[in-house]
Design a protein around this motif. Structure first.
Motif, PDB file in Angstrom:
ATOM      1  N   SER A 176       5.762 -20.792  84.504  1.00  0.00           N
ATOM      2  CA  SER A 176       6.371 -19.660  83.799  1.00  0.00           C
ATOM      3  C   SER A 176       5.613 -19.338  82.520  1.00  0.00           C
ATOM      4  N   GLN A 233       0.748 -13.686  86.642  1.00  0.00           N
ATOM      5  CA  GLN A 233       1.105 -12.294  86.340  1.00  0.00           C
ATOM      6  C   GLN A 233       2.129 -11.703  87.310  1.00  0.00           C
ATOM      7  N   ARG A 237       8.085 -13.657  84.055  1.00  0.00           N
ATOM      8  CA  ARG A 237       6.652 -13.522  84.334  1.00  0.00           C
ATOM      9  C   ARG A 237       6.039 -14.911  84.383  1.00  0.00           C
ATOM     10  N   ASN A 289       7.319  -9.049  94.272  1.00  0.00           N
ATOM     11  CA  ASN A 289       7.742  -9.993  93.239  1.00  0.00           C
ATOM     12  C   ASN A 289       9.254 -10.091  93.144  1.00  0.00           C
ATOM     13  N   PRO A 292      11.559 -14.115  77.635  1.00  0.00           N
ATOM     14  CA  PRO A 292      11.265 -14.555  79.004  1.00  0.00           C
ATOM     15  C   PRO A 292      12.241 -15.643  79.460  1.00  0.00           C
ATOM     16  N   ASP A 338      10.994  -7.094  85.962  1.00  0.00           N
ATOM     17  CA  ASP A 338      11.290  -6.513  84.654  1.00  0.00           C
ATOM     18  C   ASP A 338      12.473  -7.161  83.955  1.00  0.00           C
ATOM     19  N   GLU A 391       5.741 -10.709  88.082  1.00  0.00           N
ATOM     20  CA  GLU A 391       6.757 -10.340  87.093  1.00  0.00           C
ATOM     21  C   GLU A 391       7.887  -9.544  87.728  1.00  0.00           C
TER      22      GLU A 391
END
Length: 398
Positions: free
Chosen positions: A268, A323, A319, A352, A260, A327, A325
């Protein structure tokens, strides 16, 4: 089949060793052999061949019986050590060999386990080699056979090969044959080599069947965040053991992990990485397979650009605790550069993607859709963020 890596490594300065690392059967040996064809004198030694292994175990002086060293030449002879990482003392061997013959030979080392895991501050090989990561075939590599200086290519339509690449994977042999039965046989053989040969030869792990179970669980979690504690409960081992086994599967090029990105992301999620397979054709769910397909292309591009010296490129996902996010995020020299959201067929722009572009200030943001037909347009010249066909966007990467 000529690989894009061949022209890249031909420019490699011969005062340093060249390390080619990547999965089994990805084409490392073919690249080395293509370089041999352009070299007047060469020697190829494969650790898996008994006679070659015996020659290597004689010590560094064995080369003098194969190549006349003290001879005027326009080009240095080339020696290729294939699968040398299986030699238990391979680092000391190749260090001594390089220090002895660096002015007289070009040296290539290939490995199907990760040679780059040894890169750290006190690495005894530091400064003696350059590393190149060899990846499976990609849309960009099928579209563009020659290396260029720019990071991004003009878009090219590769037609049916786009679907074939998702079906048969990017490993050259099954992709070129395009036979479903052979693809199944090849996949089974590769699985056996990984879990019955490489795992035994290269690790001290005894619980092979349990590790195979873990690999099966991970295959069904593609695109998801790995929870080591949950996996440990399912397989009845500790989460520390799961972590060690995951590192082993990554080391053997079964899977890779995307961490991440947390810099400047409010609330975060700084926890576990997401999991993807090197062979995306193993993924049965079409949406997960396409996400893996995109992840593999982005990782290949990031490592290729980094290996070539264009900067430091890394692959992440984003993300937060609400939630929200995206990819994927590719960073360039630790700054957000390209945001990517993968979709199988949904062309409604993800909120998002817009949100995280505003937060990260990434110059590019794309919703990459698999089922959209090819459009002959430069994705990186479009207003951002934007929905783009997968076949167009991926053809502009390597």
């Amino acid at each position: 089949m000529k690989r894009i890596y061949t022209s890249l490594v031909q420019k490699h300065p011969d005062m340093q060793m060249l390390f080619l690392t990547g999965p089994r059967q990805v084409g490392k040996t073919t690249i080395a052999q293509q370089l041999q064809e352009k070299t007047v004198e060469s020697v190829y030694l494969n650790w898996d061949v008994t006679e070659d292994r015996a020659a290597i175990l004689q010590g560094t002086r064995f080369i003098e019986s194969m190549i006349t060293l003290n001879k005027a030449r326009n080009q240095k002879p080339l020696i290729v050590f294939d699968e040398l990482h299986k030699h238990k003392d391979w680092k000391n061997f190749i260090k001594g060999f390089y220090d002895l013959y660096k002015r007289q030979l070009q040296i290539i080392v290939t490995g199907s386990a990760r040679l780059d895991v040894y890169r750290h501050a006190n690495d005894s090989l530091m400064g003696r080699y350059l590393l190149y990561h060899v990846h499976p075939l990609s849309v960009g590599e099928l579209a563009h056979t020659e290396e260029q200086t720019d990071l991004l290519y003009a878009p090219v339509n590769i037609g049916q090969q786009y679907e074939d690449l998702q079906t048969f994977g990017g490993y050259p042999d099954p992709f070129l044959r395009q036979d479903q039965r052979y693809h199944q046989q090849w996949g089974q053989l590769r699985h056996e080599q990984l879990f019955h040969e490489d795992l035994v030869d290269l690790t001290n792990i005894q619980e092979r069947k349990s590790l195979e179970v873990l690999a099966l669980f991970l295959k069904h979690q593609v695109g998801g965040i790995v929870n080591r504690s949950s996996l440990g409960r399912k397989i009845q081992v500790t989460h520390q053991t799961i972590g060690r086994w995951m590192n082993t599967l990554e080391y053997l090029y079964y899977c890779f992990f995307v961490p991440p990105w947390s810099n400047n992301i409010p609330r975060s999620l700084i926890k576990e990485p997401k999991i993807y397979l090197w062979d995306w054709s193993l993924v049965t769910d079409t949406g997960q397979r396409f996400e893996n397909f995109v992840a593999s292309h982005l990782l290949k591009a990031a490592q290729y650009w980094t290996d070539r010296g264009d900067g430091v490129f890394r692959l992440y996902f984003i993300r937060d605790k609400e939630q929200k996010e995206v990819d994927f995020l590719i960073t360039k020299d630790e700054k957000p550069w390209i945001l990517v959201e993968s979709k199988e067929a949904d062309t409604r722009l993800a909120k998002n993607l817009v949100y995280f572009q505003e937060i990260t200030k990434a110059p590019f943001a794309f919703q990459v859709v698999n089922k959209e037909p090819y459009v002959d347009i430069d994705c990186f010249a479009l207003p951002q963020p934007v929905v783009v066909p997968g076949c167009t966007f991926l053809s502009q990467l390597i």
